[in-house]
Design a protein around this motif. Structure first.
Motif, PDB file in Angstrom:
ATOM      1  N   ASP A  57     -17.340  13.392  33.626  1.00 43.05           N
ATOM      2  CA  ASP A  57     -17.504  14.852  33.510  1.00 43.05           C
ATOM      3  C   ASP A  57     -17.859  15.244  32.078  1.00 43.05           C
ATOM      4  O   ASP A  57     -18.757  16.058  31.848  1.00 43.05           O
ATOM      5  CB  ASP A  57     -16.208  15.563  33.917  1.00 43.05           C
TER       6      ASP A  57
ATOM      7  N   TYR B  40      -9.085  24.418  46.731  1.00 42.77           N
ATOM      8  CA  TYR B  40      -8.130  25.527  46.559  1.00 42.77           C
ATOM      9  C   TYR B  40      -8.110  26.395  47.812  1.00 42.77           C
ATOM     10  O   TYR B  40      -8.188  27.607  47.746  1.00 42.77           O
ATOM     11  CB  TYR B  40      -8.472  26.321  45.294  1.00 42.77           C
TER      12      TYR B  40
ATOM     13  N   ASP C   9     -14.638  31.526  50.051  1.00 44.08           N
ATOM     14  CA  ASP C   9     -13.619  30.738  50.763  1.00 44.08           C
ATOM     15  C   ASP C   9     -12.456  31.617  51.167  1.00 44.08           C
ATOM     16  O   ASP C   9     -12.329  32.759  50.737  1.00 44.08           O
ATOM     17  CB  ASP C   9     -13.145  29.569  49.884  1.00 44.08           C
TER      18      ASP C   9
ATOM     19  N   ILE D  33      -6.674  30.238  48.111  1.00 49.32           N
ATOM     20  CA  ILE D  33      -5.500  30.825  47.451  1.00 49.32           C
ATOM     21  C   ILE D  33      -5.877  31.945  46.473  1.00 49.32           C
ATOM     22  O   ILE D  33      -5.018  32.714  46.053  1.00 49.32           O
ATOM     23  CB  ILE D  33      -4.686  29.742  46.710  1.00 49.32           C
TER      24      ILE D  33
ATOM     25  N   ILE E 178      -7.860  33.586  42.835  1.00 48.51           N
ATOM     26  CA  ILE E 178      -7.644  33.412  41.384  1.00 48.51           C
ATOM     27  C   ILE E 178      -7.090  34.723  40.821  1.00 48.51           C
ATOM     28  O   ILE E 178      -7.642  35.794  41.096  1.00 48.51           O
ATOM     29  CB  ILE E 178      -8.984  33.085  40.674  1.00 48.51           C
TER      30      ILE E 178
ATOM     31  N   VAL F 296      -5.850  27.213  36.487  1.00 47.83           N
ATOM     32  CA  VAL F 296      -4.997  28.402  36.665  1.00 47.83           C
ATOM     33  C   VAL F 296      -3.526  28.011  36.732  1.00 47.83           C
ATOM     34  O   VAL F 296      -2.714  28.427  35.918  1.00 47.83           O
ATOM     35  CB  VAL F 296      -5.407  29.187  37.925  1.00 47.83           C
ATOM     36  N   ASP F 297      -3.206  27.190  37.688  1.00 45.72           N
ATOM     37  CA  ASP F 297      -1.796  26.822  37.869  1.00 45.72           C
ATOM     38  C   ASP F 297      -1.683  25.334  37.593  1.00 45.72           C
ATOM     39  O   ASP F 297      -2.024  24.511  38.444  1.00 45.72           O
ATOM     40  CB  ASP F 297      -1.387  27.172  39.313  1.00 45.72           C
TER      41      ASP F 297
ATOM     42  N   GLY G  67      -7.843  17.024  39.473  1.00 43.34           N
ATOM     43  CA  GLY G  67      -9.008  17.626  38.803  1.00 43.34           C
ATOM     44  C   GLY G  67      -8.748  17.693  37.316  1.00 43.34           C
ATOM     45  O   GLY G  67      -7.609  17.535  36.870  1.00 43.34           O
ATOM     46  N   THR G  68      -9.800  17.925  36.565  1.00 41.55           N
ATOM     47  CA  THR G  68      -9.634  17.935  35.106  1.00 41.55           C
ATOM     48  C   THR G  68      -9.853  19.307  34.487  1.00 41.55           C
ATOM     49  O   THR G  68      -9.570  19.502  33.318  1.00 41.55           O
ATOM     50  CB  THR G  68     -10.655  16.971  34.461  1.00 41.55           C
ATOM     51  N   GLY G  69     -10.382  20.241  35.261  1.00 37.48           N
ATOM     52  CA  GLY G  69     -10.681  21.560  34.697  1.00 37.48           C
ATOM     53  C   GLY G  69     -12.030  21.600  34.003  1.00 37.48           C
ATOM     54  O   GLY G  69     -12.321  22.519  33.243  1.00 37.48           O
TER      55      GLY G  69
ATOM     56  N   LEU H 293     -16.035  23.793  36.515  1.00 31.00           N
ATOM     57  CA  LEU H 293     -16.731  25.083  36.344  1.00 31.00           C
ATOM     58  C   LEU H 293     -17.470  25.174  35.014  1.00 31.00           C
ATOM     59  O   LEU H 293     -18.485  25.862  34.913  1.00 31.00           O
ATOM     60  CB  LEU H 293     -15.746  26.245  36.493  1.00 31.00           C
TER      61      LEU H 293
ATOM     62  N   PHE I 284     -17.910  33.090  44.760  1.00 31.37           N
ATOM     63  CA  PHE I 284     -18.758  32.846  43.592  1.00 31.37           C
ATOM     64  C   PHE I 284     -20.197  33.161  43.985  1.00 31.37           C
ATOM     65  O   PHE I 284     -20.645  32.712  45.042  1.00 31.37           O
ATOM     66  CB  PHE I 284     -18.688  31.378  43.156  1.00 31.37           C
TER      67      PHE I 284
HETATM   68  N1  LIG Z   1     -12.453  28.644  44.802  1.00 29.53           N
HETATM   69  C1  LIG Z   1     -11.344  28.709  44.037  1.00 29.53           C
HETATM   70  N2  LIG Z   1     -10.197  29.252  44.470  1.00 29.53           N
HETATM   71  C2  LIG Z   1      -9.095  29.308  43.708  1.00 29.53           C
HETATM   72  N3  LIG Z   1      -9.040  28.855  42.423  1.00 29.53           N
HETATM   73  C3  LIG Z   1     -10.118  28.287  41.934  1.00 29.53           C
HETATM   74  C4  LIG Z   1     -11.348  28.179  42.686  1.00 29.53           C
HETATM   75  N4  LIG Z   1     -12.288  27.592  41.884  1.00 29.53           N
HETATM   76  C5  LIG Z   1     -11.680  27.344  40.693  1.00 29.53           C
HETATM   77  N5  LIG Z   1     -10.384  27.756  40.713  1.00 29.53           N
HETATM   78  C6  LIG Z   1      -9.435  27.676  39.578  1.00 29.53           C
HETATM   79  O1  LIG Z   1     -10.145  27.469  38.409  1.00 29.53           O
HETATM   80  C7  LIG Z   1      -9.727  26.288  37.720  1.00 29.53           C
HETATM   81  C8  LIG Z   1     -10.900  25.632  37.058  1.00 29.53           C
HETATM   82  O2  LIG Z   1     -11.791  25.076  37.992  1.00 29.53           O
HETATM   83  P1  LIG Z   1     -12.618  23.800  37.638  1.00 29.53           P
HETATM   84  O3  LIG Z   1     -13.504  23.475  38.753  1.00 29.53           O
HETATM   85  O4  LIG Z   1     -13.224  24.059  36.317  1.00 29.53           O
HETATM   86  O5  LIG Z   1     -11.517  22.700  37.415  1.00 29.53           O
HETATM   87  P2  LIG Z   1     -10.745  21.816  38.483  1.00 29.53           P
HETATM   88  O6  LIG Z   1     -11.262  22.114  39.846  1.00 29.53           O
HETATM   89  O7  LIG Z   1      -9.300  22.074  38.248  1.00 29.53           O
HETATM   90  O8  LIG Z   1     -11.071  20.377  38.031  1.00 29.53           O
HETATM   91  P3  LIG Z   1     -12.472  19.575  38.248  1.00 29.53           P
HETATM   92  O9  LIG Z   1     -12.919  19.280  36.848  1.00 29.53           O
HETATM   93  O10 LIG Z   1     -12.116  18.372  38.991  1.00 29.53           O
HETATM   94  O11 LIG Z   1     -13.383  20.498  38.955  1.00 29.53           O
HETATM   95  C9  LIG Z   1      -9.094  25.444  38.806  1.00 29.53           C
HETATM   96  O12 LIG Z   1      -8.122  24.607  38.259  1.00 29.53           O
HETATM   97  C10 LIG Z   1      -8.488  26.518  39.711  1.00 29.53           C
HETATM   98  O13 LIG Z   1      -7.236  26.870  39.238  1.00 29.53           O
END
Ligand SMILES: Nc1ncnc2c1ncn2[C@@H]1O[C@H](COP(=O)(O)OP(=O)(O)OP(=O)(O)O)[C@@H](O)[C@H]1O
Ligand SMILES: [Mg+2]
Length: 455
Positions: free
Chosen positions: A286, A360, A384, A387, A389, A404-405, A414-416, A419, A445
């Motif tokens: 990533d 999520y 979707d 849960i 945001i 977020v949490d 996941g690593t954050g 996005l 989105f």
């Molecule tokens: N569709 C969604 N519904 C709820 N929360 C979401 C959604 N998409 C993103 N988030 C929140 O945003 C945060 C950042 O998302 P991001 O995709 O950057 O990281 P990740 O999914 O945690 O890790 P990864 O790098 O594996 O994607 C997530 O950890 C989550 O808390």
């Protein structure tokens, strides 16, 4: 400044020489008219018949004194009958001007530039028959004019020096006053050390310096926030990379320290270690794709792409994960869309969105991907029933490593970075991304990308 000084000195020189020639010609005119009066007087007094007349001699010496020169009266035999210098009385005076004056009765006037005197020859007419009885031969010194010019030019010189001095001092004072605020700005900029703190002193002398300082402060603030985000990024990366390593160490240590470990436990621990290695690998992949996105931002691999089949491919690939999470995936296409995009990067961006929507979500939930376009953009909407945001997190989800949490997200995995990668890919295409969400109900989105790639 030098040009001004040269110009004014040439001008003063010009004025003085102008004055000089005017004064000389003025003196000549006055002398000629006065001597003409004297000639008329002598003629009416019948001077040549009685040269001893009372008062005439005095009048002559008065004239010569007044014109600072010499007056000689010459009779028709070219003899000097009177001389204010008393040197030539009785002597003959034959000069071409005198002979001419006797011949044609015309006044002669010459200016001797070298010896600085005016020479005048004026006829004295016979009162009865208008013949020339004699001439007045006079010279008048113009030395006084030159003296005056000398005095004036000396005064002009002094005045010039005074003006030059004044200009130099004035220029020095003014430049030091004008430059002072800029010196203060330089000092303020130099005083900024690595802390990137905005200088407290405001330089308010001029509007310009105030604007420079404001721009400088804004720049510093931006640099500081960049610096902070860089530091945060580095610490996040190290933290994220260290976590799987720490888990692996714990797993390895616990096997090593225990005796008689059954083969199943070995396998289980080795599986866990394998998972951690995978996780480490994902983070590094990533991070690399983020770095690549930044580096090659100038030249993405743009090709005309069938967006419908690209999204269909993404959904096909993610379907098994959806099934595993008991989440239904739906793709609704409004129209056929072809766009100039970098397919690999755009696939990565949309995949991350759909993956999040699955991750999520709630068991039995759904994810809907809609594709539509107008004549300029295509829009891909990923919604979707998950849960959601929280509002205050909506702006931060694109930050690297932001989740977020934390505890819940860790469970999910996941690593954050997902996005952050998505956003970089979209910005690379000069597009936009927007998220709306209601906690507990779901998230949407919307991605808008220009159909034609703009550099
Ligand atoms: N569709 C969604 N519904 C709820 N929360 C979401 C959604 N998409 C993103 N988030 C929140 O945003 C945060 C950042 O998302 P991001 O995709 O950057 O990281 P990740 O999914 O945690 O890790 P990864 O790098 O594996 O994607 C997530 O950890 C989550 O808390
Ligand atoms: Mg994600």
């Amino acid at each position: 400044m030098l040009v001004g000084i040269i110009a004014s000195s040439i001008m003063s020189q010009n004025i003085l020489s102008n004055y000089q020639s005017r004064a000389v010609s003025q003196q000549t005119t006055t002398a000629v008219s006065q001597f003409r009066i004297l000639a008329n007087h002598l003629a009416s007094a019948d001077y040549f018949n009685d040269i001893e007349q009372e008062g005439i001699e005095n009048e002559l010496s008065l004239f010569s004194g007044f014109f600072s020169g010499r007056i000689m009266i010459i009779d028709s035999n070219f003899n000097v009958v009177s001389d204010s210098y008393q040197m030539s009385v009785g002597k003959a005076m034959i000069a071409s001007e005198i002979i001419n004056c006797f011949a044609d009765g015309k006044t002669v006037q010459n200016y001797d530039d070298v010896n600085k005197y005016i020479e005048i020859v004026i006829p004295i007419f016979n009162a009865k028959d208008e013949t020339v009885d004699g001439v007045i031969f006079a010279s008048s010194s113009t030395q006084s004019v030159y003296n005056t010019v000398d005095v004036l030019s000396r005064k002009a010189g002094i005045l010039m020096v005074a003006i030059i001095l004044f200009i130099i001092i004035f220029a020095m004072i003014m430049s030091s006053i004008l430059v002072r605020p800029f010196e203060r700005i330089t000092k303020a900029i130099k005083s900024v050390d690595n802390g990137l703190a905005v200088p407290e002193e405001k330089i308010l002398d001029y509007l310009e310096t105030e604007e420079i300082m404001d721009a400088f402060s804004t720049l510093l603030t931006k640099m500081r926030s960049l610096d902070e985000s860089r530091e945060e990024f580095v610490s996040n990366v190290s933290h994220e990379l260290k976590t799987p390593l720490a888990s692996m160490k714990v797993l390895a240590d616990s096997i090593r320290s225990a005796d008689d470990v059954p083969i199943e436990t070995y396998k289980e621990f080795m599986d866990d270690i394998g998972d951690e290695v995978d996780r480490e690998n994902t983070i590094i992949t990533d991070l690399l794709s983020l770095v690549k996105m930044d580096k090659t931002s100038g030249k993405p691999n743009i090709k005309s792409t069938d967006v419908n089949s690209m999204i269909a491919g993404i959904i096909k690939r993610l379907k098994p994960i959806g099934d595993k999470n008991n989440v239904e995936l739906v793709f609704s296409e409004e129209r056929q869309v072809t766009a100039e995009i970098d397919e690999t990067k755009m696939t990565l961006a949309i995949t991350n969105l759909v993956e999040n929507a699955i991750k999520y979500n709630k068991p039995g939930g759904w994810v809907r991907v809609e594709l539509d376009a107008d004549h300029q953009f295509f829009a891909c909407k990923v919604s979707d029933s998950g849960i959601g945001i929280p509002k205050d997190s909506l702006d931060r989800i694109y930050e690297r490593f932001y989740r977020v949490d934390k505890s819940h997200s860790r469970e999910i995995g996941g690593t954050g970075l997902g996005l952050a990668i998505t956003r970089s890919a979209i910005l690379l295409h000069r597009g936009a991304i927007k998220a709306t969400s209601i906690e507990g109900e779901g998230t949407t989105f919307v991605v808008r990308i220009p159909l034609k790639y703009v550099i």
